[in-house]
Write a protein that holds these residues in place. Structure first.
Motif, PDB file in Angstrom:
ATOM      1  N   ASP A 154      -9.052  -2.461   8.754  1.00 28.20           N
ATOM      2  CA  ASP A 154      -9.504  -1.072   8.812  1.00 28.20           C
ATOM      3  C   ASP A 154     -10.958  -0.915   8.377  1.00 28.20           C
ATOM      4  O   ASP A 154     -11.857  -0.725   9.203  1.00 28.20           O
ATOM      5  CB  ASP A 154      -8.558  -0.205   7.944  1.00 28.20           C
ATOM      6  N   GLU A 202      -1.461   0.515   6.280  1.00 25.59           N
ATOM      7  CA  GLU A 202      -2.248   0.754   7.500  1.00 25.59           C
ATOM      8  C   GLU A 202      -1.701  -0.059   8.670  1.00 25.59           C
ATOM      9  O   GLU A 202      -1.713   0.396   9.814  1.00 25.59           O
ATOM     10  CB  GLU A 202      -3.730   0.403   7.272  1.00 25.59           C
ATOM     11  N   HIS A 266      -1.976  10.461   7.353  1.00 23.74           N
ATOM     12  CA  HIS A 266      -3.153  10.608   6.496  1.00 23.74           C
ATOM     13  C   HIS A 266      -3.423  12.032   6.042  1.00 23.74           C
ATOM     14  O   HIS A 266      -4.012  12.229   4.981  1.00 23.74           O
ATOM     15  CB  HIS A 266      -4.394  10.044   7.191  1.00 23.74           C
ATOM     16  N   HIS A 283      -4.690   4.402  -1.942  1.00 19.62           N
ATOM     17  CA  HIS A 283      -4.724   5.011  -0.624  1.00 19.62           C
ATOM     18  C   HIS A 283      -3.483   4.651   0.212  1.00 19.62           C
ATOM     19  O   HIS A 283      -2.820   5.527   0.771  1.00 19.62           O
ATOM     20  CB  HIS A 283      -6.005   4.577   0.096  1.00 19.62           C
TER      21      HIS A 283
END
Ligand SMILES: NC(=O)c1ccc[n+]([C@@H]2O[C@H](COP(=O)([O-])OP(=O)(O)OC[C@H]3O[C@@H](n4cnc5c(N)ncnc54)[C@H](O)[C@@H]3O)[C@@H](O)[C@H]2O)c1
Ligand SMILES: [Zn+2]
Length: 379
Positions: A154, A202, A266, A283
């Protein structure tokens, strides 16, 4: 590895896989075990080649101690770095002050326009180092060598660089694409469990929204207690997640609609992250909670089959990620949902999924009862 003019890719002799990021000036993500240790050869194979030249290392002390020697050996034949800038570890290195100090080091080292900044580290390092490269002398080349799973799939790809301000995360930055991204999965071997999890969120996001093959691979694979996978599965998982990011970046280098798919989980995830002052949840953990929330929202609104939602939640758990226990009620998250960059006409745009390859964008008012119920389901 060479990117040919028509966008094809020629494999060099070494076993490395290449994902081409088709931006204005295309660049490769070169992925393979040992790639960092043969960085000079990989960079010499770029079009145009990046041969030995003045360069500066940007990293953090922990990463530089663990993996700096490998990269230095890989850049054998290059001169010693003009500067080795070690940013404070983690988010503390991604500040205006740290970037400013890095810029002054580059200036004192006399790095010229033809010089290159090599960023070795996680997303904080590639964001801040990339930002320094973007603004130093109005822009010098940089190369990213990500050392976290999140970085590899990412942060190191796509050209978004920047730093945090005391007023908020990512408030200052620039688009600046790297010349190449070198992903060496062996560098990830030293990651602590929480950093593995952070990255898996992710990868799982990509699997759920757009890659059924990746979803099956992740279900078949058996993560170690730390969160690692055996090398072949890890490499394939990274490659497929990189490809998804590269594809979306290529559609439009700036924020485009297609880029919204990457935003799955998100909108709510960011709200959870912010409500926890960026300290309670990493995160990826917040994104996992956000994914669990939009799966529930999808089920409630008839978009997501219940069986698929359960399958996706199970995958999150398998990789050590939370699917409940956020600690936040709808009222706690509402103000942060409205601060989201993707708000349209006062309503956050939420990405739902009907299954891999079938993302669906929906606007919800912050008071929507289904949204509230979904947030409560992960609280
Ligand atoms: N530019 C983008 O498109 C983009 C995308 C996603 C995230 N990001 C940014 O990335 C940042 C987060 O990056 P991150 O999750 O990679 O974390 P990080 O860069 O903050 O690193 C986390 C910790 O892991 C350590 N570490 C890194 N590599 C290691 C290794 N191989 N072995 C042992 N320890 C290691 C670091 O020293 C640090 O303490 C955030 O600032 C986020 O905003 C940017
Ligand atoms: Zn993310």
């Amino acid at each position: 590895v060479k990117a040919t003019p028509h966008g094809g890719v020629e494999q060099a002799a070494e076993a490395a896989r290449t994902v081409l990021v088709r931006t204005g000036r295309p660049y490769p993500v070169v992925l393979g075990r040992g790639v960092a240790g043969r960085a000079a050869a990989v960079l010499a194979g770029l079009e145009p080649p990046l041969g030995p030249r003045g360069w500066a290392l940007v990293s953090d002390a922990a990463v530089a101690a663990l993996h700096g020697p490998t990269l230095r050996a890989g850049l054998g034949g290059w001169p010693a770095p003009a500067a080795a800038v070690l940013l404070p570890q983690g988010e503390g290195g991604k500040t205006w002050e740290a970037a400013g100090a890095a810029l002054r080091r580059l200036a004192r080292a006399g790095l010229g326009r033809g010089g290159v900044v090599v960023c070795l580290g996680g997303g904080a390092v590639t964001d801040a180092g990339g930002f320094a490269a973007a603004v130093f002398l109005r822009g010098v080349d940089h190369v990213n060598v990500p050392t976290t799973l999140l970085g590899a799939v990412d942060a190191a790809i796509g050209g978004k660089t920047g730093v945090d301000l005391p007023e908020g995360k990512n408030l200052a930055g620039a688009f600046h694409q790297p010349r190449a991204v070198l992903v060496d999965p062996d560098l990830l071997a030293t990651l602590p469990p929480r950093e593995w999890r952070n990255g898996w969120a992710e990868v799982i996001k990509v699997a759920i929204t757009s890659d059924a093959g990746l979803l099956e691979l992740l279900e078949r694979a058996a993560p170690t207690p730390a969160g690692a996978l055996e090398p072949a599965a890890l490499e394939t998982a990274i490659e497929r997640a990189c490809r998804a990011k590269a594809d979306v970046v290529a559609v439009d280098e700036r924020e485009a609609d297609a880029r919204r798919v990457l935003n799955f989980g998100h909108t709510v995830g960011h709200a959870i992250e912010a409500a926890g002052d960026f300290a309670r949840w990493r995160h990826g953990e917040a994104v996992a909670l956000g994914i669990a929330c939009v799966l529930e929202l999808g089920v409630r609104t008839g978009v997501t089959p219940a069986a698929f939602a359960e399958r996706a939640r199970e995958l999150l758990r398998r990789y050590g990620l939370p699917v409940s226990g956020s600690g936040f009620a709808p009222e706690d998250l509402a103000p942060f949902l409205l601060r989201d960059k993707k708000v349209q006409a006062g309503e956050p745009v939420v990405v739902l999924t009907a299954g891999p390859g079938r993302p669906i964008l929906r606007r919800f008012s912050p008071g929507d009862p289904d949204l509230h119920a979904a947030i409560r389901s992960v609280a």
